[in-house]
Motif scaffolding. Structure first.
Motif, PDB file in Angstrom:
ATOM      1  N   GLY A 103      -6.683  28.302   3.194  1.00 20.35           N
ATOM      2  CA  GLY A 103      -7.781  29.261   3.206  1.00 20.35           C
ATOM      3  C   GLY A 103      -8.830  28.854   2.204  1.00 20.35           C
ATOM      4  O   GLY A 103      -8.676  27.878   1.472  1.00 20.35           O
ATOM      5  N   LYS A 104      -9.918  29.633   2.152  1.00 19.28           N
ATOM      6  CA  LYS A 104     -10.982  29.304   1.201  1.00 19.28           C
ATOM      7  C   LYS A 104     -10.516  29.440  -0.236  1.00 19.28           C
ATOM      8  O   LYS A 104     -11.077  28.843  -1.132  1.00 19.28           O
ATOM      9  CB  LYS A 104     -12.186  30.211   1.433  1.00 19.28           C
ATOM     10  N   ASP A 105      -9.494  30.267  -0.443  1.00 14.37           N
ATOM     11  CA  ASP A 105      -8.969  30.430  -1.803  1.00 14.37           C
ATOM     12  C   ASP A 105      -8.061  29.276  -2.201  1.00 14.37           C
ATOM     13  O   ASP A 105      -7.590  29.219  -3.326  1.00 14.37           O
ATOM     14  CB  ASP A 105      -8.237  31.776  -1.943  1.00 14.37           C
TER      15      ASP A 105
ATOM     16  N   LEU B 257      -2.455  28.605   4.778  1.00 15.24           N
ATOM     17  CA  LEU B 257      -2.607  29.638   5.796  1.00 15.24           C
ATOM     18  C   LEU B 257      -1.427  29.594   6.748  1.00 15.24           C
ATOM     19  O   LEU B 257      -1.028  28.520   7.195  1.00 15.24           O
ATOM     20  CB  LEU B 257      -3.890  29.387   6.598  1.00 15.24           C
ATOM     21  N   SER B 258      -0.901  30.769   7.068  1.00 12.69           N
ATOM     22  CA  SER B 258       0.144  30.811   8.079  1.00 12.69           C
ATOM     23  C   SER B 258      -0.497  31.068   9.441  1.00 12.69           C
ATOM     24  O   SER B 258      -1.677  31.387   9.534  1.00 12.69           O
ATOM     25  CB  SER B 258       1.161  31.887   7.736  1.00 12.69           C
ATOM     26  N   LYS B 259       0.309  30.928  10.477  1.00 10.99           N
ATOM     27  CA  LYS B 259      -0.220  31.046  11.840  1.00 10.99           C
ATOM     28  C   LYS B 259      -0.787  32.441  12.072  1.00 10.99           C
ATOM     29  O   LYS B 259      -1.840  32.618  12.669  1.00 10.99           O
ATOM     30  CB  LYS B 259       0.926  30.777  12.816  1.00 10.99           C
ATOM     31  N   ASP B 260      -0.073  33.434  11.598  1.00 16.23           N
ATOM     32  CA  ASP B 260      -0.526  34.814  11.722  1.00 16.23           C
ATOM     33  C   ASP B 260       0.068  35.582  10.555  1.00 16.23           C
ATOM     34  O   ASP B 260       1.285  35.600  10.389  1.00 16.23           O
ATOM     35  CB  ASP B 260      -0.040  35.388  13.056  1.00 16.23           C
ATOM     36  N   ASP B 261      -0.787  36.198   9.781  1.00 19.13           N
ATOM     37  CA  ASP B 261      -0.300  36.841   8.560  1.00 19.13           C
ATOM     38  C   ASP B 261       0.721  37.935   8.844  1.00 19.13           C
ATOM     39  O   ASP B 261       1.594  38.196   8.030  1.00 19.13           O
ATOM     40  CB  ASP B 261      -1.483  37.439   7.788  1.00 19.13           C
TER      41      ASP B 261
ATOM     42  N   MET C  21      -7.892  36.371   8.348  1.00 17.28           N
ATOM     43  CA  MET C  21      -6.784  35.907   7.523  1.00 17.28           C
ATOM     44  C   MET C  21      -7.126  35.969   6.041  1.00 17.28           C
ATOM     45  O   MET C  21      -8.294  35.904   5.673  1.00 17.28           O
ATOM     46  CB  MET C  21      -6.452  34.478   7.919  1.00 17.28           C
ATOM     47  N   VAL C  22      -6.119  36.030   5.237  1.00 18.21           N
ATOM     48  CA  VAL C  22      -6.329  36.244   3.804  1.00 18.21           C
ATOM     49  C   VAL C  22      -7.168  35.114   3.208  1.00 18.21           C
ATOM     50  O   VAL C  22      -6.949  33.945   3.477  1.00 18.21           O
ATOM     51  CB  VAL C  22      -4.964  36.310   3.079  1.00 18.21           C
ATOM     52  N   GLY C  23      -8.128  35.529   2.415  1.00 17.12           N
ATOM     53  CA  GLY C  23      -8.893  34.538   1.668  1.00 17.12           C
ATOM     54  C   GLY C  23      -9.836  33.696   2.492  1.00 17.12           C
ATOM     55  O   GLY C  23     -10.419  32.746   2.005  1.00 17.12           O
ATOM     56  N   GLN C  24      -9.993  34.014   3.768  1.00 17.66           N
ATOM     57  CA  GLN C  24     -10.771  33.116   4.589  1.00 17.66           C
ATOM     58  C   GLN C  24     -12.229  33.553   4.689  1.00 17.66           C
ATOM     59  O   GLN C  24     -13.132  32.733   4.735  1.00 17.66           O
ATOM     60  CB  GLN C  24     -10.163  33.061   5.986  1.00 17.66           C
ATOM     61  N   ASP C  25     -12.458  34.840   4.720  1.00 14.65           N
ATOM     62  CA  ASP C  25     -13.784  35.320   5.125  1.00 14.65           C
ATOM     63  C   ASP C  25     -14.519  36.066   4.028  1.00 14.65           C
ATOM     64  O   ASP C  25     -15.372  36.886   4.306  1.00 14.65           O
ATOM     65  CB  ASP C  25     -13.625  36.249   6.327  1.00 14.65           C
ATOM     66  N   TYR C  26     -14.220  35.767   2.791  1.00 17.98           N
ATOM     67  CA  TYR C  26     -14.840  36.607   1.775  1.00 17.98           C
ATOM     68  C   TYR C  26     -16.322  36.350   1.600  1.00 17.98           C
ATOM     69  O   TYR C  26     -17.025  37.105   0.995  1.00 17.98           O
ATOM     70  CB  TYR C  26     -14.105  36.486   0.430  1.00 17.98           C
TER      71      TYR C  26
END
Lengths: 423, 348
Positions: free
Chosen positions: B289-291, B295-299, A1-6
């Motif tokens: 998310g880390k940013d 987060l959505s369920k599935d992008d 997922m976006v931004g999760q695994d960088y």
């Protein structure tokens, strides 16, 4: 997922930058290494070995902030060395090992401090130099070669007799110097203050200050060997390991709890490389912190006013690498009669003297020396004395002062010597 | 059927409006004193230079006039409880409302430029952020559309625009690209140049990411009318005695250092997750998310769904989007919510 695994894998190996390749070694296509003197396998081996550094190099944005911050670009020779270009050449396998470029870096840490992607450029440099020294992949300056072989044979870079290492202390009568002291405080002198005529004055000043403050301490004398900072940063890992072993064994034998080093270089290498992480066998600190303590606790009394204007040159291994910038200034301000003026670049933005990373063993042409930038800034502050806290900086700066009429009015002093003058 | 829309920016307004066309009642909860969000402050939006203010004005009017839409300003959600299939939301002003679904359209926050002290924002008066530049370029703004230096009120002729401030920087914890800064900065550069032909605009960039339809053409047009682009990240801004700002960088394409003196420096700040993101994630029990963005369920398959049934995401809350993408998001989340509500009521 976006931004999760960088930053995947961060937890496992502390800092693993291999998020793109997930830690797999990367094989280079043949043409990438075509120009490296027909020794293409060397490049590949090196890059696989330095996996951590290599992966972080791969994510470089090529933004050029490192080059802007590099003191080499401030020279009139107009950017002979560009860390950004170096990284680009490295990841294409196009580094010219036969040129001088590899030896321009003084490990001052300016590039690392500005890099938005935290690329450990100094470590990359170290590993590449290791390639040249241990595998013979390219050009090694003659003066560096002799410093390294001297370290292997005599455990100091100046071809001096190891038995004469403690000669500087023989004329001194230090009451607090005790071979079997219970405090476990050790003064690590270093090679330059042990052998160099000018350096010896720093060692003497430091020991006299300890004596005046009544601090019981010990030093290794003839048993002391080079800390290995310059050797490690020049890329000779094997010799470094040997030197490290000799020193740590002597520390253990004497039951040392605290080590104070005159040179910030010794401090940095001991702090980061002498013991594995999480193993705090003893405390390492630069001598300047002890001096600061002695003055603030009132163990040292300053009686004589020194009516001079001074400016302070921050050694890179205190300022940029370890963020010790306020203590030396506090010391200078506490001396009566001293007026402290700051140069254009100071504290963490200070400019390197050129002596780090093995640079002290290299000869640079007039007009290409970093000390010249530093001394010109000193001239514009109209200071009488340029104070520093590192024997390498002192030696580099004073050499240039002696060889250039422009800088004649500047007197270069170590902070220990200046404090001693006031007592 | 009743839906709570949290956030009254363009995404929230458009979502409420679309849902109202399906005869679904919506309640817009807006934190600030006026709905309309950030876009109502923009005189022109890229890539077609239409008025952002008019765009929002129409949206606000239709929201206020629609019998299906209730607007609650100066209020936030403080607590949410799930009861069987509906949600009970407590608002900060003490109101308690029952809804079938919740859509979060809380948007983003602009990066605080003082966190990159090397550029001297808030220290040197002539270093401004792109949001301030936007208000200078607005004919109804404080300077009536004239580009005046904050230090002495003189007309600025040499302007530097520094890209990627607060984006693509691991040191400050924002490794992502903010996506819209390249385009809005290029739009601003064109505006400056079109207002004043003698103005010299220099952009310091790392990569130009004008990815949308018409964005690249806008970038090419900017170069044609004389906006200069230099590839290199500025390492430092320093002030000269007359208030001018000196900028240093490496021209990485030439491999040479560049140094320039400018009347005004604008920092193209990136975007951050909305200020109360952490609080909201706690209230609704959904992940970020880390940013920092939600987060959505599935992008790909369920871009609007969250791990909690009945809570949906739209707009810049899941990552930066240009204005037109926010509209698209608003309409697509409406479709998803309509299908969710139909399902919900069929099974009752």
């Amino acid at each position: 997922m976006v931004g999760q695994d960088y930053k995947k894998g961060e937890s496992e190996a502390g800092l693993d930058y291999g998020w793109r390749f997930q830690g797999k070694p990367v094989l280079l296509p043949e043409d990438r290494s075509a120009i490296v003197d027909g020794s293409s396998h060397l490049m590949q081996m090196a890059l696989t070995e330095m996996s951590k550094e290599y992966f972080s190099v791969e994510r470089c944005l090529q933004c050029g902030m490192c080059t802007e911050a590099c003191p080499n670009t401030m020279l009139n020779t107009n950017s002979r060395f560009s860390p950004r270009k170096f990284i680009q050449e490295l990841r294409l396998g196009l580094i010219d090992f036969s040129g001088e470029d590899l030896w321009f870096c003084t490990n001052c840490g300016s590039c690392v401090s500005v890099c938005p992607y935290e690329i450990p450029f100094i470590d990359v440099m170290k590993d590449l130099r290791n390639l040249v020294i241990e595998q013979g992949a390219g050009y090694l300056p003659q003066s560096l070669k002799s410093a390294i072989s001297s370290c292997r044979r005599y455990q100091n870079p100046w071809m001096e007799d190891p038995n004469k290492r403690a000669d500087w202390s023989k004329t001194l009568n230090i009451l607090t110097l005790k071979k079997d002291n219970t405090d476990g405080v050790l003064l690590f002198v270093g090679c330059l203050p042990s052998y160099d005529e000018r350096g010896k004055k720093i060692a003497k000043a430091a020991t006299l200050l300890l004596d005046k403050a009544g601090i019981n301490f010990d030093f290794l004398g003839e048993k002391e060997v080079c800390c290995g900072d310059g050797i490690l940063r020049s890329g000779d890992y094997r010799t470094f390991e040997k030197l490290k072993k000799i020193n740590t064994e002597s520390f253990e034998k004497r039951g040392i709890k605290k080590v104070y080093t005159i040179s910030p270089h010794c401090f940095d290498v001991m702090k980061n490389h002498y013991f594995e992480k999480n193993e705090d066998k003893f405390l390492v600190a630069p001598f300047i912190l002890l001096l600061y303590e002695m003055l603030t606790e009132g163990r040292l009394k300053i009686n004589k006013p020194i009516n001079k204007i001074v400016t302070f040159h921050d050694p890179c291994f205190l300022s940029k690498h370890n963020h010790i910038v306020s203590e030396p200034r506090e010391i200078l301000k506490s001396l009566p009669g001293i007026e402290l003026r700051e140069m254009e670049h100071h504290s963490v933005k200070s400019i390197c003297c050129g002596g780090g990373g093995g640079g002290i063993w290299l000869d640079r042409k007039k007009g290409e020396r970093l000390t010249e930038i530093r001394l010109e800034e000193t001239l514009s502050t109209k200071a009488d004395i340029l104070v520093t806290a590192c024997p390498l900086c002192l030696s580099m700066l004073e050499d240039t002062v002696k060889n250039d009429n422009r800088f004649e009015p500047i007197e270069v002093m170590d902070i220990c010597e200046l404090v001693l003058e006031g007592i | 059927m009743r839906v709570l829309v949290l956030g009254g920016g363009i995404t929230g307004l458009k979502t409420a409006f679309t849902l109202s066309e399906f005869d679904i009642e919506t309640i817009i909860v807006e934190k600030s004193s006026e709905i309309g969000g950030k876009v109502k402050r923009y005189d022109k939006i890229f890539p077609d230079f239409r008025s952002g203010k008019n765009l929002v004005k129409n949206l606000i009017a239709s929201a206020r006039n629609s019998p299906n839409i209730t607007v609650l300003e100066n209020s936030t959600v403080t607590n949410v409880a799930k009861n069987n299939r509906s949600y009970t939301a407590s608002l900060s002003d003490g109101k308690i409302i029952e809804v079938d679904a919740i859509i979060l359209t809380c948007g983003f926050e602009v990066f605080d430029a003082t966190r990159q002290p090397e550029y001297g924002y808030s220290v040197y008066p002539n270093v401004i952020t792109s949001m301030e530049l936007e208000s200078f370029l607005n004919p109804e703004g404080p300077t009536k559309g004239k580009l005046l230096r904050p230090s002495d009120g003189k007309v600025a002729k040499r302007i530097a625009i520094i890209f990627c401030v607060g984006s693509r920087n691991m040191k400050i914890g924002n490794p992502y690209c903010s996506r819209i800064c390249c385009s809005y900065s290029t739009k601003q550069a064109i505006e400056i140049k079109e207002n004043d032909e003698e103005a010299m605009v220099t952009c310091f960039y790392m990569d130009i990411r004008t990815y949308g339809r018409g964005f690249e053409e806008m970038y090419q047009y900017a170069q044609e009318i004389g906006v200069k682009y230099i590839r290199g990240r500025v390492s430092e801004c320093s002030v000269l005695p007359d208030g001018n700002i000196q900028v240093r960088a490496e021209n990485t394409l030439l491999g040479k250092p560049v140094q320039g003196v400018f009347d005004l420096v604008s920092l193209s700040v990136g975007m951050m997750p909305c200020v109360d993101a952490e609080e909201l994630a706690g209230i609704f029990g959904i992940e970020r998310g880390k940013d920092g963005f939600f987060l959505s369920k599935d992008d790909d398959l369920f871009p609007h769904d969250t791990s909690k049934e009945g809570v949906f995401l739209a707009g810049s809350i899941t990552g930066l989007k240009p204005i037109r993408d926010c509209f698209l998001d608003a309409m697509s989340v409406s479709g998803r919510v309509v299908s969710y509500l139909t399902d919900l009521y069929k099974n009752r």
